[in-house]
Scaffold this active site. Structure first.
Site, short mmCIF file in Angstrom:
data_model
loop_
_atom_site.label_atom_id
_atom_site.label_comp_id
_atom_site.label_asym_id
_atom_site.label_seq_id
_atom_site.Cartn_x
_atom_site.Cartn_y
_atom_site.Cartn_z
N TYR A 136 0.90 -1.27 0.12
CA TYR A 136 0.00 0.01 -0.08
C TYR A 136 0.65 1.26 -0.06
CZ TYR A 136 -4.77 -2.12 0.80
OH TYR A 136 -5.86 -2.85 0.79
N LYS A 187 3.50 -15.06 1.96
CA LYS A 187 3.59 -15.77 0.65
C LYS A 187 5.33 -16.03 0.56
CE LYS A 187 2.07 -17.45 -3.36
NZ LYS A 187 1.19 -18.61 -3.41
N ASP A 219 -2.25 -18.19 0.18
CA ASP A 219 -3.55 -18.97 -0.90
C ASP A 219 -4.15 -20.19 0.14
OD1 ASP A 219 -1.16 -20.17 -0.92
OD2 ASP A 219 -1.28 -20.79 -2.89
N ASP A 243 -6.26 -7.13 4.09
CA ASP A 243 -7.40 -6.53 3.52
C ASP A 243 -8.19 -7.78 2.99
OD1 ASP A 243 -9.23 -4.55 2.43
OD2 ASP A 243 -7.99 -4.72 0.73
N ASP A 247 -12.30 -9.43 4.50
CA ASP A 247 -13.36 -9.49 3.98
C ASP A 247 -13.77 -10.80 3.72
OD1 ASP A 247 -13.15 -6.82 3.29
OD2 ASP A 247 -14.17 -6.83 1.45
#
Ligand code: IPM
Ligand code: MG
Length: 359
Positions: A136, A187, A219, A243, A247
């Site tokens: 970000y 990751k 993942d 983020d 959700d």
């Protein structure tokens, strides 16, 4: 008297923040809630996304109660001229690096989840998302035309070890007060930042011998969250992964309209930290202005504000118990109503919550 900066912003922001302010005033007579413009609301008034007077208000406040920012009409502008810029400035300038997102399935809401009730019953986890670093904020970050005339764009995922250590500490401290398990998500098979992340999390874990830690690739974490969500206690992860996963986690509770958040930083200490409190849902343009949004996330954000910025655990509990009791009684906004149950509008739902505040 504690001053709270109320920045409701765009979309459903004003509708739901209003409910949170109402509940806050019910439980605390000594808070002064002062409203100011932010995001698209500020842009429409001819001001920058985070006007100077809004920032000055935040400077002198104990905490920020935030709604949402973003308006479709600004989507094609560069970030500096978009409503979202305000959010990034607040996170960055107040160094609100620790984003806490509690995910709870309240009794009675199991049937509203997109998963089988048996998988989500009693679910209680928190996502600890790093909020001021990663892709970000890393530089370079730009769109440009290359020497060969081709349009290109770059974002940079960047972390320094101390940034990882401080957010890891937050996660381990939460875990210590909970079920003592941290799942760190990265990751590592492909990203250098994730290699560093894993190493620093391992080192930090040494200071918390009572807490166990598992590392998951992002993942796989996304899959595990819907496969067997009960395995998680505290999920620790970098900005963008957090983020996305929050959700996903929100849907386990039946609606993204249920999820509050706290963004804590370096100002203040103990349970009197300066922080920003906001629903994770965003502006929900499809239902904005209709008065039907679920105010739960905003109301629960007010509870987190009481807990972490005003050091008022009893009041925070009262608010959370009132929400729980409202759901138990069958009260549902449209996003949660299932099987033809009557949906309450935003104000009606808040009425139920206020009526159920424990004395
Ligand atoms: C969130 C939101 C923001 C983010 C958007 C509005 C920029 O999705 O707080 O989760 O990506 O951080
Ligand atoms: Mg988000």
């Amino acid at each position: 008297v504690s001053t709270i900066a109320v920045l409701s912003g765009d979309g459903i922001g004003p509708e739901v923040v209003q409910c949170a302010v109402r509940v806050l005033r019910e439980v605390r007579l000594d808070v002064e809630c002062v409203e100011a413009l932010v995001g698209g609301a500020a842009l429409r008034a001819g001001k920058p996304p985070l006007p100077d007077d809004t920032r000055a208000l935040c400077d002198r406040s104990a905490a920020i109660l935030f709604g949402a920012v973003g308006l479709p009409e600004y989507d094609s502008k560069p970030l500096a001229e978009r409503p979202e810029k305000a959010l990034f400035s607040l996170r960055h300038d107040y160094e609100l690096y620790a984003n806490i997102r509690p995910v709870r399935v309240f009794p009675g809401l199991e049937g509203s989840s997109s998963l089988l009730p048996s998988l989500v019953q009693g679910l209680d986890l928190i996502v600890v998302r790093e909020l001021t670093g990663g892709i970000y904020f890393g530089q370079p970050k730009e769109r440009r035309t290359a020497a060969d005339g081709i349009e290109e764009a770059v974002d940079t995922m960047f972390y320094r070890a101390p940034e990882i250590e401080r957010i890891a500490r937050v996660a381990f401290e939460f875990a210590q007060q909970r079920r003592r398990h941290v799942t760190s998500v990265d990751k590592q098979n492909i990203l250098e930042t994730s290699g560093l992340w894993r190493q620093v999390v391992e080192q930090t874990a040494q200071s918390f011998p009572a807490v166990s830690v598992t590392h998951l690739l992002v993942d796989n974490a996304a899959m595990q969250l819907i496969r067997r969500p009960a395995q998680f206690d505290v999920i620790l992860t970098e900005n963008m992964f957090g983020d996305i996963l929050s959700d996903e986690a929100a849907m386990l509770t039946g609606s993204i309209g249920n999820l509050p958040s706290a963004s804590l930083g370096t100002r203040g200490n103990g349970n009197r930290r300066f922080g920003m409190y906001e629903p994770i849902s965003g502006t929900a343009p499809d239902i904005a202005g209709k008065g039907i949004a679920n105010p739960t996330a905003a109301i629960l954000s007010a509870a987190l504000l009481l807990r972490y910025s005003l050091d008022d655990e009893p009041a925070a509990r009262r608010v959370e118990q009132a929400v729980e009791s409202a759901f138990r009684s069958g009260a549902r906004t449209a996003d949660l109503a299932r099987g033809g149950a009557r949906a309450l509008n935003t104000t009606e739902f808040t009425d139920v919550v206020v009526a159920r505040l424990p004395r």
